[in-house]
Design a protein around this motif. Structure first.
Motif, PDB file in Angstrom:
ATOM      1  N   ASP A  36       8.460  17.807  -1.452  1.00 51.95           N
ATOM      2  CA  ASP A  36       7.339  16.911  -1.160  1.00 51.95           C
ATOM      3  C   ASP A  36       6.657  16.554  -2.484  1.00 51.95           C
ATOM      4  O   ASP A  36       5.734  17.230  -2.942  1.00 51.95           O
ATOM      5  CB  ASP A  36       6.366  17.619  -0.220  1.00 51.95           C
ATOM      6  N   ASP A  37       7.120  15.473  -3.114  1.00 54.69           N
ATOM      7  CA  ASP A  37       6.668  15.104  -4.460  1.00 54.69           C
ATOM      8  C   ASP A  37       5.671  13.950  -4.423  1.00 54.69           C
ATOM      9  O   ASP A  37       5.673  13.125  -3.499  1.00 54.69           O
ATOM     10  CB  ASP A  37       7.870  14.699  -5.317  1.00 54.69           C
ATOM     11  N   PHE A  38       4.856  13.875  -5.480  1.00 56.85           N
ATOM     12  CA  PHE A  38       3.819  12.852  -5.550  1.00 56.85           C
ATOM     13  C   PHE A  38       3.805  12.205  -6.932  1.00 56.85           C
ATOM     14  O   PHE A  38       3.951  12.886  -7.947  1.00 56.85           O
ATOM     15  CB  PHE A  38       2.449  13.468  -5.251  1.00 56.85           C
ATOM     16  N   ALA A  39       3.610  10.906  -6.940  1.00 52.19           N
ATOM     17  CA  ALA A  39       3.522  10.172  -8.200  1.00 52.19           C
ATOM     18  C   ALA A  39       2.139  10.313  -8.829  1.00 52.19           C
ATOM     19  O   ALA A  39       1.995  10.210 -10.052  1.00 52.19           O
ATOM     20  CB  ALA A  39       3.832   8.693  -7.970  1.00 52.19           C
ATOM     21  N   ARG A  40       1.128  10.566  -8.007  1.00 47.99           N
ATOM     22  CA  ARG A  40      -0.256  10.608  -8.479  1.00 47.99           C
ATOM     23  C   ARG A  40      -1.008  11.722  -7.752  1.00 47.99           C
ATOM     24  O   ARG A  40      -0.791  11.934  -6.560  1.00 47.99           O
ATOM     25  CB  ARG A  40      -0.953   9.275  -8.201  1.00 47.99           C
TER      26      ARG A  40
ATOM     27  N   MET B  15       0.839  -1.197   0.000  1.00 42.97           N
ATOM     28  CA  MET B  15       0.000   0.000   0.000  1.00 42.97           C
ATOM     29  C   MET B  15       0.875   1.249   0.000  1.00 42.97           C
ATOM     30  O   MET B  15       2.022   1.212   0.449  1.00 42.97           O
ATOM     31  CB  MET B  15      -0.915   0.014   1.231  1.00 42.97           C
ATOM     32  N   SER B  16       0.341   2.347  -0.505  1.00 41.46           N
ATOM     33  CA  SER B  16       1.079   3.602  -0.613  1.00 41.46           C
ATOM     34  C   SER B  16       0.535   4.642   0.358  1.00 41.46           C
ATOM     35  O   SER B  16      -0.642   4.620   0.737  1.00 41.46           O
ATOM     36  CB  SER B  16       0.970   4.162  -2.035  1.00 41.46           C
ATOM     37  N   GLN B  17       1.397   5.587   0.715  1.00 42.37           N
ATOM     38  CA  GLN B  17       0.986   6.712   1.547  1.00 42.37           C
ATOM     39  C   GLN B  17       0.016   7.601   0.791  1.00 42.37           C
ATOM     40  O   GLN B  17       0.153   7.809  -0.415  1.00 42.37           O
ATOM     41  CB  GLN B  17       2.216   7.526   1.946  1.00 42.37           C
ATOM     42  N   ILE B  18      -0.976   8.160   1.517  1.00 44.82           N
ATOM     43  CA  ILE B  18      -1.931   9.098   0.942  1.00 44.82           C
ATOM     44  C   ILE B  18      -1.851  10.414   1.709  1.00 44.82           C
ATOM     45  O   ILE B  18      -1.927  10.426   2.939  1.00 44.82           O
ATOM     46  CB  ILE B  18      -3.377   8.563   1.003  1.00 44.82           C
ATOM     47  N   THR B  19      -1.693  11.511   0.965  1.00 47.19           N
ATOM     48  CA  THR B  19      -1.762  12.846   1.554  1.00 47.19           C
ATOM     49  C   THR B  19      -3.080  13.480   1.135  1.00 47.19           C
ATOM     50  O   THR B  19      -3.372  13.597  -0.054  1.00 47.19           O
ATOM     51  CB  THR B  19      -0.588  13.718   1.073  1.00 47.19           C
ATOM     52  N   LEU B  20      -3.884  13.860   2.107  1.00 45.20           N
ATOM     53  CA  LEU B  20      -5.177  14.486   1.866  1.00 45.20           C
ATOM     54  C   LEU B  20      -5.067  15.993   2.090  1.00 45.20           C
ATOM     55  O   LEU B  20      -4.489  16.434   3.093  1.00 45.20           O
ATOM     56  CB  LEU B  20      -6.229  13.924   2.822  1.00 45.20           C
ATOM     57  N   ILE B  21      -5.606  16.776   1.169  1.00 47.19           N
ATOM     58  CA  ILE B  21      -5.630  18.229   1.296  1.00 47.19           C
ATOM     59  C   ILE B  21      -7.078  18.699   1.242  1.00 47.19           C
ATOM     60  O   ILE B  21      -7.819  18.354   0.316  1.00 47.19           O
ATOM     61  CB  ILE B  21      -4.840  18.906   0.166  1.00 47.19           C
TER      62      ILE B  21
ATOM     63  N   GLU C 167      -8.507   1.891  -2.662  1.00 49.89           N
ATOM     64  CA  GLU C 167      -8.127   1.741  -4.071  1.00 49.89           C
ATOM     65  C   GLU C 167      -6.925   2.627  -4.404  1.00 49.89           C
ATOM     66  O   GLU C 167      -5.988   2.195  -5.083  1.00 49.89           O
ATOM     67  CB  GLU C 167      -9.302   2.101  -4.981  1.00 49.89           C
ATOM     68  N   ILE C 168      -6.931   3.866  -3.929  1.00 54.14           N
ATOM     69  CA  ILE C 168      -5.803   4.765  -4.171  1.00 54.14           C
ATOM     70  C   ILE C 168      -4.551   4.242  -3.482  1.00 54.14           C
ATOM     71  O   ILE C 168      -3.451   4.254  -4.059  1.00 54.14           O
ATOM     72  CB  ILE C 168      -6.147   6.193  -3.692  1.00 54.14           C
ATOM     73  N   ALA C 169      -4.697   3.764  -2.272  1.00 55.36           N
ATOM     74  CA  ALA C 169      -3.545   3.241  -1.524  1.00 55.36           C
ATOM     75  C   ALA C 169      -2.927   2.033  -2.203  1.00 55.36           C
ATOM     76  O   ALA C 169      -1.725   1.768  -2.038  1.00 55.36           O
ATOM     77  CB  ALA C 169      -3.961   2.883  -0.098  1.00 55.36           C
ATOM     78  N   ALA C 170      -3.723   1.301  -2.971  1.00 50.46           N
ATOM     79  CA  ALA C 170      -3.210   0.110  -3.651  1.00 50.46           C
ATOM     80  C   ALA C 170      -2.349   0.449  -4.864  1.00 50.46           C
ATOM     81  O   ALA C 170      -1.665  -0.426  -5.402  1.00 50.46           O
ATOM     82  CB  ALA C 170      -4.377  -0.780  -4.073  1.00 50.46           C
ATOM     83  N   GLY C 171      -2.350   1.706  -5.288  1.00 48.60           N
ATOM     84  CA  GLY C 171      -1.564   2.113  -6.447  1.00 48.60           C
ATOM     85  C   GLY C 171      -0.089   2.286  -6.121  1.00 48.60           C
ATOM     86  O   GLY C 171       0.332   2.191  -4.961  1.00 48.60           O
ATOM     87  N   GLU C 172       0.694   2.593  -7.150  1.00 47.45           N
ATOM     88  CA  GLU C 172       2.135   2.743  -6.993  1.00 47.45           C
ATOM     89  C   GLU C 172       2.511   4.195  -6.717  1.00 47.45           C
ATOM     90  O   GLU C 172       2.030   5.099  -7.392  1.00 47.45           O
ATOM     91  CB  GLU C 172       2.852   2.273  -8.268  1.00 47.45           C
ATOM     92  N   GLY C 173       3.358   4.413  -5.738  1.00 39.15           N
ATOM     93  CA  GLY C 173       3.877   5.742  -5.456  1.00 39.15           C
ATOM     94  C   GLY C 173       2.970   6.563  -4.561  1.00 39.15           C
ATOM     95  O   GLY C 173       1.785   6.261  -4.378  1.00 39.15           O
TER      96      GLY C 173
END
Length: 216
Positions: free
Chosen positions: A45-49, A1-7, A139-145
């Motif tokens: 602080d970069d994001f893949a998605r 699972m991937s980290q999620i940043t919520l704004i 679903e978002i956490a299951a993605g890459e990056g």
């Protein structure tokens, strides 16, 4: 699972009394989002998605932050709180609040009645809202990056409720504290997501930006 940043989106039309009128950033809201994007890029602080809801205030926030074309998903949209408030007024005589102090008393009443199925004619049940938030975040956490999600305060509050198992009263109080353009992080721990950052506003901490620390 991937980290999620919520704004949470920047400040919207604070004088609105309906969903349509509220759904646009104020000048300050656009500035808040711009400052946040500048801060994140300056600190690496970069994001893949990048994802967002489909509401105007979400898309305007994403664009001001620095991504004019996020992946849109209506499951990231806010609960229709103005509609719920109007139905509470019509069915129970509870007035719609016009300021944050009024919302402090109002929101727990609305969420309790909504969860208990006592508000008639709602467009979405409390259970459906909770379920869609849980599903889209996993679903978002299951993605890459690393993923960034631009959304609304009620959805962020529900994400924290789902991740941390909050009871309804704590969930309602939590929603009231979420600031415009604030940053929240969920990290994968085991098979689930755990809250590791809540309501951060590093881009608004300078003395000359304290006026931009807003809730509504």
């Amino acid at each position: 699972m991937s980290q999620i940043t919520l704004i949470r989106h920047g400040q919207a039309n604070t004088g609105a009394q309906d969903e349509i009128s509220y759904d646009a950033l104020s000048d300050l809201g656009g500035q808040q989002a711009t400052w946040l994007g500048d801060h994140m890029r300056a600190t690496g602080d970069d994001f893949a998605r990048v994802y967002s809801g489909t509401m105007t205030r979400h898309l305007q926030t994403a664009a001001a932050w620095g991504d004019p074309a996020p992946t849109q998903d209506e499951r990231l949209n806010e609960v229709a709180y103005f509609d719920l408030s109007q139905k509470m007024h019509e069915q129970f005589g509870i007035p719609v609040p016009s300021d944050r102090d009024g919302f402090v008393e109002h929101m727990p009443l609305v969420f309790t009645a909504w969860q208990d199925g006592k508000i008639e004619g709602v467009s979405e049940s409390f259970h459906h809202f909770q379920t869609r938030v849980d599903e889209v975040l996993h679903e978002i956490a299951a993605g890459e990056g690393r993923a960034l999600v631009v959304t609304s305060g009620g959805l962020i509050g529900m994400a924290v409720r789902v991740a941390m198992g909050l009871e309804l009263g704590s969930f309602a109080r939590l929603c009231l504290t979420i600031m415009n353009s604030s940053v929240h992080r969920l990290h994968p721990v085991g098979s689930g997501l755990t809250l590791t950052q809540f309501n951060a506003i590093p881009h608004l901490e300078a003395r000359d930006r304290h006026h931009a620390q807003t809730y509504i």
